[in-house]
Design a protein around this motif. Structure first.
Motif, PDB file in Angstrom:
ATOM      1  N   ALA A 186       0.833  -1.207   0.000  1.00 52.63           N
ATOM      2  CA  ALA A 186       0.000   0.000   0.000  1.00 52.63           C
ATOM      3  C   ALA A 186       0.864   1.252   0.000  1.00 52.63           C
ATOM      4  O   ALA A 186       0.568   2.235  -0.708  1.00 52.63           O
ATOM      5  N   TRP A 189       2.252   2.643  -3.287  1.00 47.17           N
ATOM      6  CA  TRP A 189       1.379   3.566  -4.008  1.00 47.17           C
ATOM      7  C   TRP A 189       1.264   4.906  -3.279  1.00 47.17           C
ATOM      8  O   TRP A 189       1.213   5.968  -3.900  1.00 47.17           O
ATOM      9  N   HIS A 190       1.222   4.848  -1.958  1.00 44.98           N
ATOM     10  CA  HIS A 190       0.925   6.026  -1.147  1.00 44.98           C
ATOM     11  C   HIS A 190       2.033   7.079  -1.233  1.00 44.98           C
ATOM     12  O   HIS A 190       1.752   8.272  -1.454  1.00 44.98           O
ATOM     13  N   SER A 236      -4.885   4.050  -0.416  1.00 45.74           N
ATOM     14  CA  SER A 236      -3.705   3.340   0.079  1.00 45.74           C
ATOM     15  C   SER A 236      -3.449   3.652   1.548  1.00 45.74           C
ATOM     16  O   SER A 236      -3.043   2.773   2.325  1.00 45.74           O
TER      17      SER A 236
END
Length: 623
Positions: A186, A189-190, A236
């Motif tokens: 996650a 992407w974040h 995310s």
């Protein structure tokens, strides 16, 4: 800008002052309030400078309009890239200081003691290594961005910038405990989404002080790009936050900071919808400060999930348990969705379908076989990374080899037959179409797609990875395991692009040379499988012993099974490639014959004309 800096400092100082002792809960020693506060402030400075660097680069290459068919940066794009270079210098200095401070924070030592024993502390802990990578990336970006005048170089230097931003995060809290694989994915992407949003906002503020004739275009592109980033940030961040807070952790300072970050992102989206393009920019700067301060505070506090459960050895290493041997039902139905490669495969498949539908609405045709090949390739990536195969690939060498060969041999063959670059060039508008063309023909692509480089990378990585100790080191860290899978996929794609790719390669090879290139690497794949089947020692033995999978009684037998899988599964895709290459060769010969017949029928024979021209030239020389 002053309000943004003030909000960052206020949040960081308040959080670190109110947090109290966060070290005893983890069984660590307290390095002292001064060292802890200094590390928090330096980390905030490094993160802020890193995000400005990456975002300003993204703004310069993707938001500022470029003149068609020009590789040089425009004045406004160059200004954004120079902003990135200046921010990278600050980032490099702060990241260098963070190396010592993170070692002191992790070991419970003062700054002076940590500096004296820095070598041993860095080798014993992961976060200082991440800050070293971040500092190196910052130095590379600072030098290259200061010197470059071209669009393609600015795009390529964005890659180390994003990697440097991500390194300290994936080595921090998200890399530990149960479900850390999901949290790390996650954050992959974040963090880039946050960097692009924050840095491009800073670059936009600088742009608006000296606007050109394309203000409306720049604002429209900025809002489109950052709207996607904000949506990614919310989704995310919610996933990573759910993992780190746990099912019963919806209280305390950690959750307050997490909700503050999510609220800020949602609020910015709402302000844009209500106020339009220009007016939310000042509010966004304050929001950026709050988000950065909250991020630093979250890295200092102890995640609630850590204080409630103690992860097992398998959860510590893998992020999840593998209590039972892999059955057929478990391999098919036991999914654990990979938020990097699995989600990436889904998004690429969806984008391809949207592009094909756009072509058809325009009245243009696109071969069904290419669409089927692309979707099958994406399906292979999705299945081997997110199904039970992907889950067990992290714990069993034999299953890992199934995933490896699928990502390196099967999926790339299908993907290159889909011709994604050709489709993109037919669908995209002028600006993005120029981006694709420039990247396909830049020096870096020509180097990677050189037959010698592509073949050596494709085959040599097998031997370097598995017979040098790198495999065992990579399997211990989830981000390294993901990077290994991405390398398999990209190296296979580049090699098969040269051999049977629908898209035109930078160096177009005749079909006979393609066949020779393919035959030159086939024996090395077979040798690799044979070596594995006959090897008398276990590769990455310490890693597999740590997992303690009782239903894998003999690691050497499982490894030999993996060698057999590598040998057998490597030959089948190669046979498919040979057949596809021969078919392409036959089609090309038929087209050449048709072209020659048409030229002959009209009285124009290129070869005869060339022969007559040669005779005329020789006659002229004699005279």
């Amino acid at each position: 800008m002053i309000a943004a800096v003030g909000s960052v400092l206020c949040v960081v100082i308040v959080v670190m002052g109110a947090a109290g002792d966060v070290y005893t809960a983890l069984g660590d020693s307290d390095p002292g309030r001064l060292t802890s506060l200094a590390f928090g402030l330096v980390r905030t400075l490094a993160n802020a400078a890193a995000t400005v660097t990456a975002g300003a680069l993204a703004f310069g290459v993707f938001v500022v309009p470029a003149p068609p068919r020009r590789t040089q940066l425009t004045a406004h794009a160059y200004a954004a890239v120079r902003t990135a270079s200046t921010a990278a210098m600050v980032w490099c200095a702060a990241a260098t200081a963070a190396i010592v401070l993170s070692a002191a924070d992790a070991s419970g030592q003062t700054f002076s003691v940590a500096l004296e024993h820095l070598g041993g502390l860095v080798s014993a802990t992961e976060e200082p290594k991440a800050w070293i990578c971040s500092a190196v990336a910052a130095a590379v970006v600072a030098v290259v961005a200061r010197a470059t005048l071209t669009w393609t170089t600015s795009v390529l230097v964005l890659l180390p910038a994003l990697a440097g931003v991500l390194a300290p995060v994936i080595a921090g809290h998200v890399a530990n405990g149960a479900w850390h694989d999901v949290a790390t994915n996650a954050m992959a992407w974040h963090v880039p989404a946050a960097a692009v949003w924050i840095g491009s906002l800073v670059a936009l503020r600088s742009y608006l002080r000296r606007p050109g004739s394309s203000v409306d275009v720049v604002l429209r592109r900025y809002h489109r790009l950052t709207a996607v980033c904000l949506v990614v940030l919310v989704l995310s961040g919610a996933v990573a936050g759910a993992v780190l807070t746990g099912p019963a952790g919806l209280h305390g300072g950690y959750v307050v900071l997490l909700l503050l970050k999510l609220f800020v992102c949602v609020l910015v989206l709402l302000l844009r919808a209500r106020w339009g393009a220009r007016r939310p920019l000042a509010a966004e700067l304050v929001a950026v400060g709050l988000a950065l301060g909250a991020s630093t505070g979250l890295t200092h506090l102890v995640p609630p999930a850590w204080s409630r459960t103690r992860p097992s050895a398998q959860e510590t290493v893998l992020g999840y348990e593998l209590p039972d041997p892999p059955s057929a039902a478990e391999l098919v139905l036991g999914w654990r969705f990979d938020l990097v490669l699995g989600l990436g495969a889904v998004l690429l498949a969806a984008a391809y379908v949207v592009a094909v539908l756009a072509l058809r609405r325009r009245g243009d045709a696109w071969p069904v076989g290419r669409t089927a090949a692309w979707l099958l390739g994406c399906a292979v990536v999705l299945v081997v990374t997110s199904s039970g195969v992907g889950r067990y690939a992290a714990g069993m060498f034999s299953t890992h080899m199934v995933a490896h060969m699928s990502l390196n041999m099967l999926a790339p063959v299908l993907l290159v037959l889909g011709g994604p670059a050709t489709l993109a060039l037919r669908v995209l508008p002028a600006g993005p179409r120029w981006w694709v063309t420039a990247l396909l023909h830049c020096r870096a692509t020509r180097l990677l797609a050189h037959p010698a480089v592509a073949a050596t990378t494709f085959v040599g990585s097998f031997y370097v990875l598995y017979f040098s100790g790198l495999f065992g080191a990579a399997m211990r860290l989830h981000w390294a395991h993901q990077l290994m899978n991405i390398h398999f996929l990209i190296s296979g794609y580049v090699f098969f692009w040269l051999v049977i790719g629908v898209d035109r390669a930078p160096r177009a090879l005749p079909h006979l040379a393609r066949l020779g290139l393919l035959f030159s690497v086939m024996p090395f794949h077979a040798f690799f499988g044979v070596i594995l089947m006959n090897k008398q020692t276990v590769i990455a033995e310490y890693f597999y012993r740590t997992l303690d999978l009782t239903w894998v009684p003999d690691l050497l037998t499982d490894q030999r099974l993996g060698g057999g899988i590598a040998w057998a599964t490597g030959e089948i895709p190669m046979l498919v490639v040979v057949l596809a290459l021969l078919r392409q060769w036959a089609v090309a010969d038929r087209r050449e014959a048709v072209r020659f017949d048409r030229a002959t029928d009209t009285g124009h024979d290129d070869r005869l004309a060339a022969y007559n021209a040669m005779l005329a030239e020789l006659s002229g020389r004699k005279n």
